[in-house]
Design a protein around this motif. Sequence first.
Motif, PDB file in Angstrom:
ATOM      1  N   ALA A 433       0.817  -1.213   0.000  1.00  0.00           N
ATOM      2  CA  ALA A 433       0.000   0.000   0.000  1.00  0.00           C
ATOM      3  C   ALA A 433       0.853   1.266   0.000  1.00  0.00           C
ATOM      4  N   SER A 434       1.998   1.213   0.660  1.00  0.00           N
ATOM      5  CA  SER A 434       2.872   2.381   0.713  1.00  0.00           C
ATOM      6  C   SER A 434       3.464   2.727  -0.647  1.00  0.00           C
ATOM      7  N   GLY A 435       3.468   1.765  -1.581  1.00  0.00           N
ATOM      8  CA  GLY A 435       3.953   2.042  -2.930  1.00  0.00           C
ATOM      9  C   GLY A 435       3.126   3.122  -3.604  1.00  0.00           C
ATOM     10  N   ILE A 436       1.813   3.129  -3.340  1.00  0.00           N
ATOM     11  CA  ILE A 436       0.921   4.130  -3.923  1.00  0.00           C
ATOM     12  C   ILE A 436       1.276   5.513  -3.401  1.00  0.00           C
ATOM     13  N   THR A 437       1.397   5.633  -2.075  1.00  0.00           N
ATOM     14  CA  THR A 437       1.699   6.946  -1.491  1.00  0.00           C
ATOM     15  C   THR A 437       3.098   7.420  -1.859  1.00  0.00           C
ATOM     16  N   LYS A 487      -1.835  -0.879  15.508  1.00  0.00           N
ATOM     17  CA  LYS A 487      -2.880  -0.811  14.477  1.00  0.00           C
ATOM     18  C   LYS A 487      -3.718  -2.077  14.482  1.00  0.00           C
ATOM     19  N   GLU A 488      -3.062  -3.228  14.694  1.00  0.00           N
ATOM     20  CA  GLU A 488      -3.798  -4.485  14.735  1.00  0.00           C
ATOM     21  C   GLU A 488      -4.707  -4.517  15.957  1.00  0.00           C
ATOM     22  N   LYS A 489      -4.173  -4.051  17.092  1.00  0.00           N
ATOM     23  CA  LYS A 489      -4.948  -4.070  18.329  1.00  0.00           C
ATOM     24  C   LYS A 489      -6.174  -3.148  18.229  1.00  0.00           C
ATOM     25  N   GLU A 490      -5.995  -2.005  17.546  1.00  0.00           N
ATOM     26  CA  GLU A 490      -7.083  -1.046  17.422  1.00  0.00           C
ATOM     27  C   GLU A 490      -8.085  -1.460  16.351  1.00  0.00           C
ATOM     28  N   GLY A 491      -7.762  -2.510  15.606  1.00  0.00           N
ATOM     29  CA  GLY A 491      -8.690  -2.989  14.589  1.00  0.00           C
ATOM     30  C   GLY A 491      -8.588  -2.252  13.268  1.00  0.00           C
ATOM     31  N   LYS A 492      -7.549  -1.407  13.092  1.00  0.00           N
ATOM     32  CA  LYS A 492      -7.392  -0.677  11.838  1.00  0.00           C
ATOM     33  C   LYS A 492      -6.914  -1.579  10.715  1.00  0.00           C
ATOM     34  N   VAL A 493      -6.262  -2.682  11.096  1.00  0.00           N
ATOM     35  CA  VAL A 493      -5.846  -3.663  10.107  1.00  0.00           C
ATOM     36  C   VAL A 493      -6.633  -4.939  10.389  1.00  0.00           C
ATOM     37  N   ARG A 494      -7.188  -5.521   9.331  1.00  0.00           N
ATOM     38  CA  ARG A 494      -8.028  -6.711   9.503  1.00  0.00           C
ATOM     39  C   ARG A 494      -7.229  -7.871  10.093  1.00  0.00           C
ATOM     40  N   ILE A 495      -7.774  -8.492  11.095  1.00  0.00           N
ATOM     41  CA  ILE A 495      -7.184  -9.710  11.662  1.00  0.00           C
ATOM     42  C   ILE A 495      -8.237 -10.821  11.560  1.00  0.00           C
ATOM     43  N   ASP A 496      -7.877 -11.856  10.876  1.00  0.00           N
ATOM     44  CA  ASP A 496      -8.777 -13.007  10.745  1.00  0.00           C
ATOM     45  C   ASP A 496      -8.810 -13.717  12.102  1.00  0.00           C
ATOM     46  N   ILE A 543      -7.311   5.438  -4.964  1.00  0.00           N
ATOM     47  CA  ILE A 543      -6.092   6.137  -5.392  1.00  0.00           C
ATOM     48  C   ILE A 543      -6.442   7.515  -5.935  1.00  0.00           C
ATOM     49  N   SER A 544      -7.489   7.592  -6.760  1.00  0.00           N
ATOM     50  CA  SER A 544      -7.908   8.883  -7.338  1.00  0.00           C
ATOM     51  C   SER A 544      -8.349   9.857  -6.261  1.00  0.00           C
ATOM     52  N   GLN A 545      -8.863   9.326  -5.146  1.00  0.00           N
ATOM     53  CA  GLN A 545      -9.307  10.180  -4.036  1.00  0.00           C
ATOM     54  C   GLN A 545      -8.168  10.498  -3.062  1.00  0.00           C
ATOM     55  N   LYS A 546      -6.949  10.062  -3.377  1.00  0.00           N
ATOM     56  CA  LYS A 546      -5.766  10.254  -2.517  1.00  0.00           C
ATOM     57  C   LYS A 546      -6.013   9.698  -1.111  1.00  0.00           C
ATOM     58  N   ALA A 547      -6.531   8.500  -1.048  1.00  0.00           N
ATOM     59  CA  ALA A 547      -6.812   7.856   0.245  1.00  0.00           C
ATOM     60  C   ALA A 547      -5.514   7.613   1.000  1.00  0.00           C
ATOM     61  N   SER A 548      -5.611   7.542   2.328  1.00  0.00           N
ATOM     62  CA  SER A 548      -4.434   7.298   3.159  1.00  0.00           C
ATOM     63  C   SER A 548      -3.999   5.840   3.061  1.00  0.00           C
ATOM     64  N   VAL A 549      -2.806   5.581   3.535  1.00  0.00           N
ATOM     65  CA  VAL A 549      -2.278   4.207   3.523  1.00  0.00           C
ATOM     66  C   VAL A 549      -3.184   3.285   4.328  1.00  0.00           C
ATOM     67  N   ASP A 550      -3.655   3.747   5.497  1.00  0.00           N
ATOM     68  CA  ASP A 550      -4.511   2.911   6.344  1.00  0.00           C
ATOM     69  C   ASP A 550      -5.818   2.562   5.647  1.00  0.00           C
ATOM     70  N   GLU A 551      -6.387   3.527   4.924  1.00  0.00           N
ATOM     71  CA  GLU A 551      -7.640   3.264   4.203  1.00  0.00           C
ATOM     72  C   GLU A 551      -7.425   2.238   3.091  1.00  0.00           C
TER      73      GLU A 551
END
Length: 590
Positions: A433-437, A487-496, A543-551
């Motif tokens: 994802a950081s490649g986009i930013t 980020k994982e603990k806060e639920g910002k990144v999906r954890i199966d 990408i067109s909306q310049k979304a953040s890395v987390d999004e």
Amino acid sequence: MALRLGEILVEKKLITPEQLKSAVAEQKKTGEMLGQILISMGFVSESKMLHVLAEQQGIPFVELKDTHIEDEAIKKVPPKFAWHYKIMPIAINGNVLTIAISNPFDMWPIDDLETHLGYRIEKVLATSSDIVEMVKKVYGVGADTIERILAGEENQRTGSGPSRGTKDEGRGARDEENVQDLEKMAGDASVVKLVNQIMQQAIKDRATDIHIEHFRNDVTLRYRVDGVLADVQVSENIRYLYPAIVSRIKIMSGLDIIERRIPQDGRAKVKIGESEYDMRVSIIPTIYGESIVIRILALKMLFSIADLGMSEKDVVMLEELIKKPHGIIFVTGPTGSGKSTTLYTCLSKLNTRARKIITIEDPVEYELKGISQIQVMPKVGLTFAQVLRSTLRHDPDVMMVGEVRDLETAEIAIQTALTGHLVFSTLHTNDAASGITRLIDIGVEPYLIASSVEAFIAQRLVRVICPKCKEKVSERVSVLAGERSEKEKEGKVRIDKEKEGRIWKDTVYYRGKGCKACNNTGYMGRTGIYEILPVNEEMRKLISQKASVDEIKEKAAALGMRTLKEDGWDKVAAGITTPEEVMRVTQLEE
């Protein structure tokens, strides 16, 4: 005696009567010892032979890797004795020195040691290969050569020169004299042999880099094996030969041996055994002398997607991506994460006579037959952007740009993709994802990224558990649960949740105990862990909306993307690598 040995081997069913008869016939022709003939003819292994001889002669047989070697015993036997006679000192007790030998009937080493050292010698048996390996480990790479050079045994021109000619003492005639001395020393067969031994041992140890560094009163040698640097034992006297070693390496790689004030880069091709290698040499000046790093690259490499270590799902996805007629595929990761290997593998898969493939690299790491490879040279204005412009007029179908470093290169690469070419390149980012930013940060318009990029592939290399000493660990991986990112603990990144319970808490995993084959590291070779982010319609909107890395990460996870860490845990669960390895290479992304 020989016949008795043969009878014992037949009685123990280690050889057949027919094999014994054949070996005895060969012995009559050559006069060699029966045991050596049986080993050379492949009828019996050296280890089994020595076990029988030990029983017959009443001499203990030892496994050197499991034997404690006393430092005091090593000090009593000079390296030249150990190398010349292929013996290994083990212990000393009063006036008795215990040594390991592989031929119990060879009395010359015993007589020589007793005469020169004044000790009574006790023998134990060990295989010749174990003795050679232990001598290298204990005395250091090239220890015998170093000692011979300093003693003037191989070439009288060397004499005691190395210890007196290492310092830069004044200017003029003295400098010229030093340079001439170094040129002579660097050409001596003994110094050439020493440098060759260092390189041969590195290749034998599967090293990718050789580091030779000079400090105040010390010279260190390190090999990078499976991505990790490790010290290599060398004689402390190597410091007297350091200038000659540097000069020899400079001569090999076409560098200026007089210039010691500025960095120099060169390359040399060497043949070791049946294989050829490309040695990339980098020399930089330090306060105590020049520091050397040599990158070892095999000239011929076979690249296969199956060998990358991707999961079946990722292999299918990659093969679909490289079938696309146009667009850009970015491979991201830090230096040494295997990006070049992935790119070369993709190009090898596409390399047919129906396609024109051009690469622009800095440097060209491997030669690929049928592909036009270009080396950039910024000093003469041959930059990535400049070469990329020119190659567009060369009618390519597929292109590889070694790295997108600036806006100019990025824009030309994107235009190349938009005009109907398939382009591969790399970025230095921690995840996909950081490649986009990163592209947006260097000035690329988001709509250009959305319309040209097909995928971002992030990767790392993890060491593989040595198959010869692999063992099950009774602990659980739950100990790592506390190391999850915020980020994982806060639920910002999906954890199966199902996977989290299985991987973090209930997985019995494996570890390498450490053995001779893996040099007691517990690891043998490396494999990749991957994170593939395809740029589909939903991603293009973000990408067109310049979304953040987390999004972007959150959306990618919702669409089924596995992160580097998740791919790593799958390899832990499969017994391929260890939790420590996954944490070591993925902690940067946090």
